[in-house]
Design an enzyme around this catalytic site. Structure first.
Site, PDB file in Angstrom:
ATOM      1  CG  ASP A  45     -48.360 149.336  27.545  1.00 28.03           C
ATOM      2  OD1 ASP A  45     -49.214 150.238  27.663  1.00 28.03           O
ATOM      3  OD2 ASP A  45     -48.568 148.286  26.924  1.00 28.03           O
ATOM      4  CG  ASN A  62     -47.483 140.991  17.522  1.00 33.93           C
ATOM      5  OD1 ASN A  62     -48.264 141.222  18.447  1.00 33.93           O
ATOM      6  ND2 ASN A  62     -46.328 141.640  17.392  1.00 33.93           N
ATOM      7  CG  HIS A  93     -48.562 143.006  21.380  1.00 34.94           C
ATOM      8  ND1 HIS A  93     -48.370 143.607  20.166  1.00 34.94           N
ATOM      9  CD2 HIS A  93     -49.499 143.778  22.011  1.00 34.94           C
ATOM     10  CE1 HIS A  93     -49.131 144.679  20.067  1.00 34.94           C
ATOM     11  NE2 HIS A  93     -49.841 144.802  21.179  1.00 34.94           N
ATOM     12  CD  GLU A 119     -44.425 143.933  20.095  1.00 39.21           C
ATOM     13  OE1 GLU A 119     -45.107 142.978  19.673  1.00 39.21           O
ATOM     14  OE2 GLU A 119     -44.634 145.117  19.762  1.00 39.21           O
TER      15      GLU A 119
END
Length: 290
Positions: free
Chosen positions: A76, A170, A172, A177
């Site tokens: 990313d 979380n 990811h 996400e």
């Protein structure tokens, strides 16, 4: 140990601490490069792999590692930071790995954000700051094309031989996400607030953390022949448990890794504290019903 899941195997290696995690991960990457000197490696950023990259740099400086023929693709890149910005992921990789192993820039790849959009920061669905002549539609079209080019590159490379991953609090992976669906292709994403808060330590303030990023999708990650996921610290324990002991659901993006045929998880004692018993109890993936 290996835990059969019917559709794939998850190998969990629990180690004492971050240093041991980094050593184990570097050893696996070293073996991959030794066995296939022209390997294609998928790489991750953040604090988790820094120790691994340091170990690889030490191997290179000791004359034991030749990285001149490998190709790397990163998961990313932020939207809103120029390539030379100290917190861009290009800068991160140069500082923490590429410069240390003598890897030339033409063998390293990132989602290519058009230079004219390098200062783009999208704070709402209707407001983009930093764009002079382009309309919002032009910006989104250019970003979509950049994502398509990255997927084309991944296909041309035949996927990665080994994909290195971290995991967010979380759940990811990359910047995929939590959401309603798994997104297959490279795409732009609004970063979750807890993701931005977790990354704020690298910036002067939370206000400086970009709100958007471009990330390899689940399909790109799954093109890897092998996946190596690293986790350290008690703050990652619940995410690991949800990813590998809970149902496969886009609300926990890493849970999709239950379906990959070759995944190794290396976790320190704090991160892996909730994982061992759950992996022993579960034999086949289950799926969350929308």
């Amino acid at each position: 140990r290996s835990v059969s899941r019917g559709l794939g195997d998850v190998y969990k290696r629990q180690v004492k601490n971050y240093e041991k995690m980094s050593e184990k991960a570097a050893a696996l990457l070293f073996a991959q490069i030794t066995l296939k000197p022209d390997a294609v490696l998928g790489l991750a950023t953040g604090s988790t792999p820094v120790g691994t990259y340091r170990k690889l740099t030490e191997l290179y400086r000791a004359g034991r590692l030749d990285c001149s023929h490998i190709t790397t693709v990163n998961l990313d890149e932020y939207l809103g930071l120029s390539a030379g910005h100290p917190q861009s992921y290009r800068s991160f990789m140069r500082k923490n790995l590429f410069d240390g192993i003598g890897l030339s820039a033409d063998r390293t790849f990132f989602p290519e954000i058009p230079e004219s959009l390098s200062d783009c920061r999208k704070n709402t669905s209707t407001s983009i700051v930093g764009i002079r002549n382009e309309t919002i539609q032009d910006v989104e079209t250019a970003l979509a094309e950049a994502c398509r080019r990255y997927d084309k590159l991944l296909r041309s490379l035949g996927g990665t031989d080994l994909q290195l991953l971290g995991i967010g609090r979380n759940g990811h992976i990359g910047f995929n996400e939590p959401g309603d669906t798994f997104i297959r292709n490279t795409h732009t994403v609004m970063l979750a607030e807890n993701t931005r808060q977790a990354n704020a330590r690298f910036f002067s303030s939370i206000d400086d953390v970009p709100t958007r990023a471009c990330t390899m999708g689940i399909g790109g990650i799954f093109s890897a022949k092998k996946i190596l996921l690293l986790a350290n610290g008690a703050q990652k324990a619940q995410a690991l448990q949800a990813a590998f002991c809970g149902p496969v659901t886009p609300q926990v993006p890493a849970s999709i890794l239950q379906l990959h045929p070759d995944v190794t998880v290396i976790a320190d004692e704090a991160a892996g504290q909730l994982l061992a018993d759950g992996l022993s109890a579960r034999r086949k993936p289950t799926f969350a019903v929308p």
